[in-house]
Design an enzyme around this catalytic site. Structure first.
Site, PDB file in Angstrom:
ATOM      1  N   SER A  69       5.061   4.485   2.405  1.00 31.32           N
ATOM      2  CA  SER A  69       4.780   3.166   1.836  1.00 31.32           C
ATOM      3  C   SER A  69       4.580   2.154   2.938  1.00 31.32           C
ATOM      4  CB  SER A  69       5.928   2.715   0.926  1.00 31.32           C
ATOM      5  OG  SER A  69       6.118   3.651  -0.114  1.00 31.32           O
ATOM      6  N   ILE A  70       3.742   1.132   2.643  1.00 29.68           N
ATOM      7  CA  ILE A  70       3.443   0.070   3.601  1.00 29.68           C
ATOM      8  C   ILE A  70       3.920  -1.242   2.993  1.00 29.68           C
ATOM      9  CG2 ILE A  70       1.641  -1.074   4.927  1.00 29.68           C
ATOM     10  CD1 ILE A  70      -0.029   1.450   4.599  1.00 29.68           C
TER      11      ILE A  70
ATOM     12  N   ASP B 120      -9.245  11.721  10.095  1.00 29.83           N
ATOM     13  CA  ASP B 120      -8.992  11.270   8.701  1.00 29.83           C
ATOM     14  C   ASP B 120      -9.700   9.949   8.461  1.00 29.83           C
ATOM     15  OD1 ASP B 120      -6.050  10.460   6.664  1.00 29.83           O
ATOM     16  OD2 ASP B 120      -8.017  11.294   6.128  1.00 29.83           O
TER      17      ASP B 120
ATOM     18  N   GLY C  45       0.801  -1.205   0.000  1.00 33.74           N
ATOM     19  CA  GLY C  45       0.000   0.000   0.000  1.00 33.74           C
ATOM     20  C   GLY C  45       0.833   1.254   0.000  1.00 33.74           C
ATOM     21  N   GLU C  46       0.137   2.396  -0.200  1.00 35.26           N
ATOM     22  CA  GLU C  46       0.781   3.701  -0.220  1.00 35.26           C
ATOM     23  C   GLU C  46      -0.182   4.699   0.402  1.00 35.26           C
ATOM     24  OE1 GLU C  46       3.815   3.979  -1.848  1.00 35.26           O
ATOM     25  OE2 GLU C  46       4.145   6.067  -1.293  1.00 35.26           O
ATOM     26  N   GLY C  47       0.317   5.512   1.340  1.00 40.71           N
ATOM     27  CA  GLY C  47      -0.524   6.488   2.010  1.00 40.71           C
ATOM     28  C   GLY C  47       0.138   7.839   2.101  1.00 40.71           C
TER      29      GLY C  47
ATOM     30  N   LYS D 284       4.956   0.414   8.136  1.00 39.92           N
ATOM     31  CA  LYS D 284       4.707   1.674   7.429  1.00 39.92           C
ATOM     32  C   LYS D 284       5.948   2.542   7.561  1.00 39.92           C
ATOM     33  CE  LYS D 284       1.543   4.558   9.005  1.00 39.92           C
ATOM     34  NZ  LYS D 284       0.212   5.144   9.266  1.00 39.92           N
TER      35      LYS D 284
END
Length: 879
Positions: free
Chosen positions: A537-538, A646, A531-533, A551
């Protein structure tokens, strides 16, 4: 007087006839070698010889062949020079340091290589031509392409009727002064197989070592000989005939020039030469002897050479005297002369007249024989031409036979190569069969071993069944103690929650080094990136034998160390079944380590990422209830409430049982609980952050973050769970559908058949939560939860352990030794987590190795895992 001149003339003619016969017979007496010598080149060649051609057979080695060419240039004796070369195409072509047969290569590769060879051949022949030009000789060239050089030379000799040939006898290195015959295989073959009409000079290192003479058989042409030999013999006969004619013409000229002298001699000795027959004059005797010799000679049977002389002599007599005598005898011209017949009878010897008549008859007979001989000669020449034609046809048939023979040899060669290839393939097949047989035997042994292993496993299975039954009995006994343990766990949880506010962060989670983080992610491999937030990056990793999600802070991230520290401070103290568990952190890399949730985020499931199946409506209702429960927990925390700030589907994660857990607390805020009036709402002034589509409009306008900001985001998420549509404009679409009674058309059909009453109730609840006016939004703990909690029970998912599917225990809660949920987890020196009692019993029994890796432990220290113990207690309390 005229008659008196005749005997002298006859004698002169007879003497010249004898001389011409002797000249003509010289060739036949010397025999065939004399004729051959006439045909050999001389230092000053005749015009016919200048038209002859000397052929020089030269090879690819320019340095060695140039010596043979120089010898030919110095010994050509005026003949033309023709460079003869046989090009032998290569049957093997060099490929990668080895030579491969052309039958194994592609046709275009072979053609290209042979074309390069032909270009090199042209260059070599041009070099030979330039050598001749430097010597002042304009040379011609004759080339042929054949697989055999020596056979090609012999074939060219036959085809072009080569009479003169010079070629090498051996390599330069094998030359010695004692060499007197050719040594090389090619020279020996040409010497034995070349036709006999060709004369061959064998040269080695510029030295003439041997000559194979040509053989001519004169006029008699052998039909079995090559055509060129018959032609050569015919040329020899023509040369000899021209020489004989020239000699005959010279004899006639001498006869004509000497006639006056003889007539003058006769007039001076008139009385002595023509006395009566009874007189015994010595001149008369001499004439008689000479006439007798002439008669004897003219009666002989002429040989091959004398036939030509007789013919020539007959022609001379016919032209000079005999014709005149014959006309006198036949037509009476002699009788019509001034001398009367009586005077002749008185003055002429009867015997001499008789001999003259005999001489005329013999001359006519000789002329007839010469004419018959001429016919025979013409017939012989015709026979020779026929023999030449038949020999040429025989030569063509022989060449055709040679071509067929070469084709058969090539076919045999190809068949031999194919046979070799088949043998090679057969060997490969045999080798493959042998390997297969070995593999078969190996598999049979493995099958036997597998059967034994199956028997052992069956025995172990029976033992495991017995052990399971024993464990089941022990579980039933432990189940009795469960209630008291749960009660004690609840007391412990409360006590831990009170201690959490005063204890340091390091007591609740583990700190990891950057080396461990890098090693667990395979140096941050892209294949492990999940993933990407906004934070970074995760990655999925295996840290201390536990599967985790890591993370990493991105260098260009909008968040930074402040968000990292805030999330560590909050998550290290929070424990809730629907809030993600923080396993640890790496301060030197600003990395956060969470428990790994295999089903990804709610956003991924709503969009069916990677072709995953859609969520059923019951699961969606449960997720909404779990999310509401986690928000109520955050807002009611003491001494300060927490606003997430959030909230969105990407920050709601799902475990293997699709249990939702709220994550990403980087921008959350704490709100203190104060004595405020009922109409007052606590807020936090901050810069707006988060995702625009889920952000509270009033927070976006004023910068005031409150608990109602999370309620707005929750309402948008609830609408997405109902419809499956994107967040943009979703509230207006649902409101429009409710106003027009088209809500069924807006519900997500992939979730199954929604119960319309519950769906409509959820739609109204979601729209009230997503109201733009903060004061109009409902309270989560009273209004929202009162609607969701009955629906959760209605779906049959009132708790995590309502069914076997939902009651799966996280793997990292189980002790590797006892295979039970750990009560007091500790970390050993091998990095694995065990139940404290189980590991102590393992060490006290004398073991110094790891129960998991069977490797020796560096030490026997046990470190309590407070974070895992707190998570286990929370999970047990909720279940």
């Amino acid at each position: 007087m005229a008659v008196m001149e005749i005997p002298g003339a006859v004698n002169i003619i007879r003497y010249r006839e004898i001389d011409l016969a002797r000249l003509s017979l010289r060739g036949s007496m010397r025999g065939e070698p004399e004729i051959v010598q006439e045909l050999e080149p001389r230092t000053t060649p005749s015009p016919a010889l200048r038209e002859e051609m000397m052929y020089v057979a030269l090879g690819k080695d320019v340095k060695e062949s140039e010596k043979t060419l120089m010898w030919a240039l110095h010994n050509s004796r005026g003949m033309k020079i023709c460079v003869l070369h046989i090009h032998q195409p290569a049957q093997k072509i060099p490929v990668l340091g080895t030579k491969v047969a052309i039958s194994r290569l592609q046709e275009n590769q072979v053609n290209a290589y042979h074309e390069n060879e032909r270009q090199d051949m042209v260059k070599i022949i041009d070099k030979y031509i330039r050598v001749c030009e430097r010597s002042g000789v304009r040379a011609e060239k004759l080339c042929k392409e054949m697989d055999s050089i020596e056979k090609g030379i012999v074939q060219l000799i036959y085809e072009h009727e080569i009479k003169w040939l010079a070629m090498g006898a051996a390599a330069d290195k094998s030359y010695s002064r004692k060499m007197n015959e050719p040594k090389s295989k090619k020279a020996i073959h040409v010497r034995l197989e070349a036709p006999t009409f060709c004369q061959i000079w064998f040269i080695c290192k510029g030295n003439h070592i041997y000559t194979r003479e040509s053989k001519l058989d004169g006029i008699n042409i052998e039909v079995d000989s090559p055509p060129v030999q018959a032609s050569s013999n015919s040329e020899a006969v023509q040369t000899w005939r021209s020489r004989s004619l020239a000699e005959g013409e010279r004899g006639q000229m001498e006869l004509q020039s000497s006639a006056p002298n003889h007539r003058r001699f006769m007039s001076e000795n008139n009385g002595m030469h023509f006395s009566s027959p009874g007189r015994g004059s010595p001149h008369s005797n001499l004439n008689q002897e000479r006439n007798s010799d002439w008669d004897n000679q003219s009666r002989r049977t002429p040989s091959v050479g004398s036939r030509f002389s007789t013919c020539l002599s007959s022609e001379i007599i016919n032209d000079s005297i005999v014709n005149h005598l014959s006309s006198i005898h036949n037509h009476g011209e002699y009788r019509s002369s001034s001398v009367t017949s009586s005077a002749i009878d008185g003055n002429m010897d009867d015997e001499l007249y008789t001999r003259l008549e005999q001489f005329v008859e013999e001359a006519q007979s000789s002329q007839k024989e010469a004419y018959e001989e001429s016919l025979k000669r013409k017939k012989a020449e015709k026979d020779a031409i026929d023999a030449f034609r038949r020999a040429k046809e025989s030569n063509a048939m022989h060449a055709e036979e040679q071509r067929h023979r070469r084709e058969i040899e090539e076919a045999l060669s190809r068949a031999r190569e194919e046979a070799d290839n088949m043998i090679w393939q057969l060997r490969e097949v045999t080798e493959a069969l042998r390997v297969a047989e070995e593999q078969k035997l190996s598999l049979e042994h493995q099958i036997v071993d597998s059967d034994k292993m199956v028997e052992q496993l069956e025995q172990k299975m029976f033992a495991a069944v017995e052990l399971l039954q024993r464990y089941k009995k022990e579980r039933d006994e432990l189940q009795v103690e469960r209630d008291s343990v749960l009660k004690a766990a609840e007391d412990l949880r409360k006590r831990r929650a009170e201690e959490a506010s005063s204890s340091s962060v390091s007591q609740f989670f583990s700190e990891f080094s950057f080396f461990e983080i890098e090693e667990s992610t395979a140096h941050f491999s892209q294949t492990l990136k999940i993933g990407e937030g906004g934070y970074g990056s995760i990655y999925r990793g295996d840290l201390r034998h536990t599967q985790v999600a890591i993370k990493m802070l991105h260098p260009n991230s909008s968040q930074g160390p402040f968000e990292f520290q805030q999330e560590v401070n909050i998550l290290s103290k929070l424990r809730h079944p629907n809030i993600i568990t923080l396993v640890g952190a790496c301060p030197e890399a600003w990395a956060l380590v969470y428990e790994y949730l295999s089903n990804g985020s709610l956003e991924d499931r709503l969009t069916c990422r990677n072709n995953t199946p859609p969520l059923p409506w019951k699961t969606r209702i449960r997720i909404a209830a779990e999310l509401c429960s986690s928000l109520i927990f955050l807002h009611s925390c003491r001494p300060e409430g927490i606003v997430h700030g959030d909230l969105k589907p990407a920050n709601v994660l799902l475990d293997g049982n699709f249990v939702s857990k709220l994550s990403d607390f980087g921008i959350c805020r704490k709100l203190p609980h104060e004595e405020l009036s009922e109409n007052t709402t606590l807020c936090w002034m901050t810069e707006p952050k988060g995702t625009l589509l889920y952000m509270d409009p009033e927070f976006l306008a004023t910068g005031e973050l409150t608990s109602k900001s999370d309620v707005y985001s929750f309402g948008i998420i609830l609408l997405r769970l109902l419809t499956g549509r994107p967040a943009l404009g979703i509230a207006k679409e649902v409101q429009y559908a409710l106003d027009n009674g088209n809500l069924k058309d807006l519900l997500d059909p992939t979730a199954g058949d929604w119960p319309f009453v519950q769906a409509k109730q959820l739609a109204h609840l979601a729209l009230s939560c997503a109201d733009k006016n903060r004061g109009s939004r409902p309270e989560l703990d009273s209004e929202v939860w009162r609607v969701l909690e009955p629906m959760k029970r209605f779906c049959g998912v009132s708790s995590i352990l309502d069914s076997e599917e939902q009651s799966q225990i996280p793997a990292y809660f189980i002790c590797p030794i006892f295979q039970e949920i750990m009560q007091d987890p500790v970390v050993a020196a091998d990095g694995f987590t065990y139940e404290s009692e189980a590991l102590k019993g393992w060490l006290e029994s004398g073991h110094d190795t790891s129960p998991m890796t069977n490797l020796k432990l560096p030490n026997s220290d046990l470190v309590p895992n407070h974070t895992l113990r707190s998570a286990i207690q929370e999970w047990l309390h909720q279940s």
